[in-house]
Design an enzyme around this catalytic site. Structure first.
Site, PDB file in Angstrom:
ATOM      1  N   GLU A   1      89.993  36.531 -65.343  1.00  0.00           N
ATOM      2  CA  GLU A   1      90.968  37.738 -64.965  1.00  0.00           C
ATOM      3  C   GLU A   1      91.164  37.578 -63.379  1.00  0.00           C
ATOM      4  O   GLU A   1      92.186  38.161 -62.924  1.00  0.00           O
ATOM      5  CB  GLU A   1      90.527  38.977 -65.424  1.00  0.00           C
ATOM      6  CG  GLU A   1      90.377  39.004 -67.066  1.00  0.00           C
ATOM      7  CD  GLU A   1      89.060  39.529 -67.510  1.00  0.00           C
ATOM      8  OE1 GLU A   1      88.334  40.227 -66.884  1.00  0.00           O
ATOM      9  OE2 GLU A   1      88.894  39.221 -68.945  1.00  0.00           O
TER      10      GLU A   1
ATOM     11  N   HIS B   1      86.385  34.184 -62.096  1.00  0.00           N
ATOM     12  CA  HIS B   1      86.632  34.498 -63.532  1.00  0.00           C
ATOM     13  C   HIS B   1      88.045  34.474 -64.005  1.00  0.00           C
ATOM     14  O   HIS B   1      88.977  34.650 -63.147  1.00  0.00           O
ATOM     15  CB  HIS B   1      86.269  35.982 -63.730  1.00  0.00           C
ATOM     16  CG  HIS B   1      86.180  36.540 -65.124  1.00  0.00           C
ATOM     17  ND1 HIS B   1      87.184  37.084 -65.866  1.00  0.00           N
ATOM     18  CD2 HIS B   1      85.147  36.651 -65.866  1.00  0.00           C
ATOM     19  CE1 HIS B   1      87.125  37.297 -66.912  1.00  0.00           C
ATOM     20  NE2 HIS B   1      85.580  36.905 -67.246  1.00  0.00           N
TER      21      HIS B   1
ATOM     22  N   GLU C   1      84.837  29.769 -69.867  1.00  0.00           N
ATOM     23  CA  GLU C   1      85.361  30.732 -70.705  1.00  0.00           C
ATOM     24  C   GLU C   1      86.725  30.571 -71.126  1.00  0.00           C
ATOM     25  O   GLU C   1      87.540  30.337 -70.142  1.00  0.00           O
ATOM     26  CB  GLU C   1      85.319  31.907 -69.971  1.00  0.00           C
ATOM     27  CG  GLU C   1      84.051  32.585 -69.568  1.00  0.00           C
ATOM     28  CD  GLU C   1      83.830  33.714 -69.279  1.00  0.00           C
ATOM     29  OE1 GLU C   1      83.236  34.584 -70.240  1.00  0.00           O
ATOM     30  OE2 GLU C   1      84.625  34.639 -68.657  1.00  0.00           O
TER      31      GLU C   1
ATOM     32  N   ASN D   1      79.241  41.065 -68.598  1.00  0.00           N
ATOM     33  CA  ASN D   1      80.242  41.484 -67.750  1.00  0.00           C
ATOM     34  C   ASN D   1      80.807  42.621 -68.172  1.00  0.00           C
ATOM     35  O   ASN D   1      81.623  42.473 -69.221  1.00  0.00           O
ATOM     36  CB  ASN D   1      81.174  40.183 -67.545  1.00  0.00           C
ATOM     37  CG  ASN D   1      82.316  40.500 -66.660  1.00  0.00           C
ATOM     38  OD1 ASN D   1      82.205  41.438 -65.918  1.00  0.00           O
ATOM     39  ND2 ASN D   1      83.371  39.523 -66.813  1.00  0.00           N
ATOM     40  N   TRP D   2      80.847  43.777 -67.472  1.00  0.00           N
ATOM     41  CA  TRP D   2      81.113  44.797 -67.988  1.00  0.00           C
ATOM     42  C   TRP D   2      82.779  45.153 -67.475  1.00  0.00           C
ATOM     43  O   TRP D   2      83.126  46.207 -67.892  1.00  0.00           O
ATOM     44  CB  TRP D   2      80.305  46.067 -67.273  1.00  0.00           C
ATOM     45  CG  TRP D   2      79.008  46.095 -67.841  1.00  0.00           C
ATOM     46  CD1 TRP D   2      78.265  45.596 -68.835  1.00  0.00           C
ATOM     47  CD2 TRP D   2      78.098  47.422 -67.466  1.00  0.00           C
ATOM     48  NE1 TRP D   2      77.141  46.173 -69.066  1.00  0.00           N
ATOM     49  CE2 TRP D   2      76.766  47.148 -68.263  1.00  0.00           C
ATOM     50  CE3 TRP D   2      77.805  48.238 -66.308  1.00  0.00           C
ATOM     51  CZ2 TRP D   2      75.643  47.769 -68.042  1.00  0.00           C
ATOM     52  CZ3 TRP D   2      76.916  48.973 -66.497  1.00  0.00           C
ATOM     53  CH2 TRP D   2      75.768  48.848 -67.271  1.00  0.00           C
ATOM     54  N   LYS D   3      83.058  44.315 -66.621  1.00  0.00           N
ATOM     55  CA  LYS D   3      84.579  44.382 -66.137  1.00  0.00           C
ATOM     56  C   LYS D   3      84.767  45.674 -65.642  1.00  0.00           C
ATOM     57  O   LYS D   3      83.558  46.038 -64.949  1.00  0.00           O
ATOM     58  CB  LYS D   3      85.616  43.785 -67.194  1.00  0.00           C
ATOM     59  CG  LYS D   3      85.278  42.610 -67.962  1.00  0.00           C
ATOM     60  CD  LYS D   3      86.180  41.997 -68.845  1.00  0.00           C
ATOM     61  CE  LYS D   3      85.787  40.709 -69.507  1.00  0.00           C
ATOM     62  NZ  LYS D   3      86.881  40.107 -70.495  1.00  0.00           N
TER      63      LYS D   3
ATOM     64  N   GLY E   1      81.638  39.759 -72.530  1.00  0.00           N
ATOM     65  CA  GLY E   1      82.478  41.130 -72.015  1.00  0.00           C
ATOM     66  C   GLY E   1      82.351  42.215 -72.971  1.00  0.00           C
ATOM     67  O   GLY E   1      81.358  42.989 -72.847  1.00  0.00           O
TER      68      GLY E   1
ATOM     69  N   SER F   1      84.782  36.301 -76.342  1.00  0.00           N
ATOM     70  CA  SER F   1      84.824  36.928 -77.590  1.00  0.00           C
ATOM     71  C   SER F   1      83.457  36.654 -78.559  1.00  0.00           C
ATOM     72  O   SER F   1      83.109  36.301 -79.470  1.00  0.00           O
ATOM     73  CB  SER F   1      85.794  36.419 -78.697  1.00  0.00           C
ATOM     74  OG  SER F   1      87.054  37.140 -78.263  1.00  0.00           O
TER      75      SER F   1
ATOM     76  N   GLY G   1      88.475  38.206 -74.854  1.00  0.00           N
ATOM     77  CA  GLY G   1      89.059  39.629 -75.290  1.00  0.00           C
ATOM     78  C   GLY G   1      90.101  39.602 -76.389  1.00  0.00           C
ATOM     79  O   GLY G   1      90.633  40.387 -76.659  1.00  0.00           O
TER      80      GLY G   1
HETATM   81  P1  13P Z   1      84.878  39.026 -73.910  1.00  0.00           P
HETATM   82  O1  13P Z   1      83.399  38.801 -74.541  1.00  0.00           O
HETATM   83  O2  13P Z   1      85.263  40.432 -73.827  1.00  0.00           O
HETATM   84  O3  13P Z   1      85.996  38.245 -74.804  1.00  0.00           O
HETATM   85  O4  13P Z   1      85.209  38.587 -72.394  1.00  0.00           O
HETATM   86  C1  13P Z   1      84.369  37.358 -72.087  1.00  0.00           C
HETATM   87  C2  13P Z   1      84.394  37.463 -70.485  1.00  0.00           C
HETATM   88  O5  13P Z   1      85.411  37.432 -69.956  1.00  0.00           O
HETATM   89  C3  13P Z   1      82.893  37.502 -69.938  1.00  0.00           C
HETATM   90  O6  13P Z   1      83.222  37.347 -68.518  1.00  0.00           O
END
Ligand code: 13P
Length: 252
Positions: A100, A98, A170, A11-13, A236, A215, A176
Site C-alpha cells: 500500500e 508495504h 505479499e 498489520n492493523w493498517k 491484515g 488474505s 485484502g
Molecule cells: P490482508 O490480510 O487484509 O489481505 O492484508 C495483508 C497485508 O497487507 C498485511 O500487511
C-alpha cells in the site's frame, strides 16, 4: 515449514485508535497465553502505538512495531515519523515497502532501501515487504519484480544487517481480496527469495524469516505456515478480530 520460530505479525493498517486498541488487547491477551515457540508482533497505526506499547509492558512476549517511517531522520516533513522517532517511542520492528505504501503512496525501491538503512541504524528490525501485481504475475514477471524489490530494498544494509532482517512476501493480488495464494504459490516464491538471500549473504540467510501475507485467515493460516520456506505470516484484516488473531497466533 518454519525452520526457525514462526513469526506471526498483525498489520492493523489504518484501523483501531487507542481506545479500540485497549479493548482489543483485553480480548486478545486473554485468548493468547505467552509462548516461547513463536514471535508475535503487532503493527498498530502510529497514533495508537504508544497505547499498545504501554499496555504490552505486562506482556513482553508480544512485540510491537510501526507501519512506516520516513527515509530522512528529521526535518520539515509534516505528518511523517522518522526511524529516530519510532525507536525513541519503543518500536522494535518497522514495515518497509508495504504494497500500500508502494502502490497508494508511490514509494520506490530506492526509498525502501533508505528506510531499511535508517531502521537498522536506529537498532530496529526492518520487515521488508515485496510482491507482484496481478498483471506482473500473468506476464511471468513475478520473480523479476520480487527480486528487484528485495535486492534493491536490502542494498544499503551490510550482510550482518541483512541476516537480522525479516522479509514479507505479499502478492498484491492477494492483499485484502480474499484471494489467498495457495501454500504452493507461496512456497514457489519463498524459495526464490531464499535462494537470493543465500546468494547475497551466505548460509546465514537460512535463518532470515520469510513471512507470507495476503488474505491469511484463521482457516488457512496453518496450511500456509506449513508450506516450504514459509516462516511466518503477515496478516491484515484477520488480525483485527482478537479471537481470530489468537487462533492465527496458535497456528502451526
Ligand atoms: P490482508 O490480510 O487484509 O489481505 O492484508 C495483508 C497485508 O497487507 C498485511 O500487511
Amino acid at each position: 515449514m518454519a525452520h526457525t520460530k514462526p513469526v506471526l505479525a498483525g498489520n492493523w493498517k489504518m484501523n483501531q485508535g487507542p481506545t479500540a486498541a485497549n479493548a482489543y488487547l483485553d480480548a486478545f491477551l486473554a485468548a493468547h497465553a505467552a509462548r516461547s515457540d513463536r514471535t508475535v508482533i503487532l503493527f498498530p497505526p502510529a497514533l495508537t502505538f504508544a497505547a499498545v506499547h504501554a499496555r504490552l509492558k505486562e506482556r513482553p512476549d508480544i512485540r510491537v512495531g510501526v507501519q512506516n517511517v520516513h527515509a530522512e531522520e528529521k526535518g520539515a516533513f509534516t505528518g511523517e515519523n522518522s526511524a529516530l522517532i519510532a525507536a525513541d517511542a519503543g518500536a522494535a520492528f518497522v514495515l518497509v515497502g508495504h504494497s500500500e505504501r508502494r502502490h497508494v503512496f508511490g514509494e520506490t525501491d530506492v526509498e525502501s532501501a533508505k528506510k531499511c538503512a535508517k531502521v537498522v541504524e536506529h537498532g530496529m528490525t526492518p520487515v521488508l515487504c515485496v510482491g507482484e501485481k496481478i498483471e506482473q504475475r500473468e506476464h511471468g514477471e513475478t520473480e523479476q519484480v520480487v527480486l528487484h524489490q528485495l535486492l534493491t530494498g536490502l542494498s544499503m544494509l551490510d550482510h550482518d544487517a541483512v541476516r537480522e532482517a525479516i522479509i514479507a512476501y505479499e502478492p498484491v493480488w492477494a492483499i485484502g481480496t480474499g484471494r489467498t495464494a495457495t501454500p504452493d504459490d507461496a512456497a514457489n516464491v519463498h524459495r526464490v527469495i531464499r535462494a537470493a538471500l543465500v546468494e547475497l549473504v551466505g548460509e546465514g540467510a537460512q535463518d532470515i524469516p520469510i513471512l507470507y501475507g495476503g488474505s491469511v485467515t484463521a482457516a488457512n493460516a496453518s496450511a500456509l505456515l506449513s508450506a516450504d520456506q514459509v516462516d511466518g505470516l503477515l496478516v491484515g484484516g484477520a488480525s483485527l478480530d482478537p479471537a481470530g488473531w489468537a487462533v492465527i497466533c496458535a497456528a502451526g
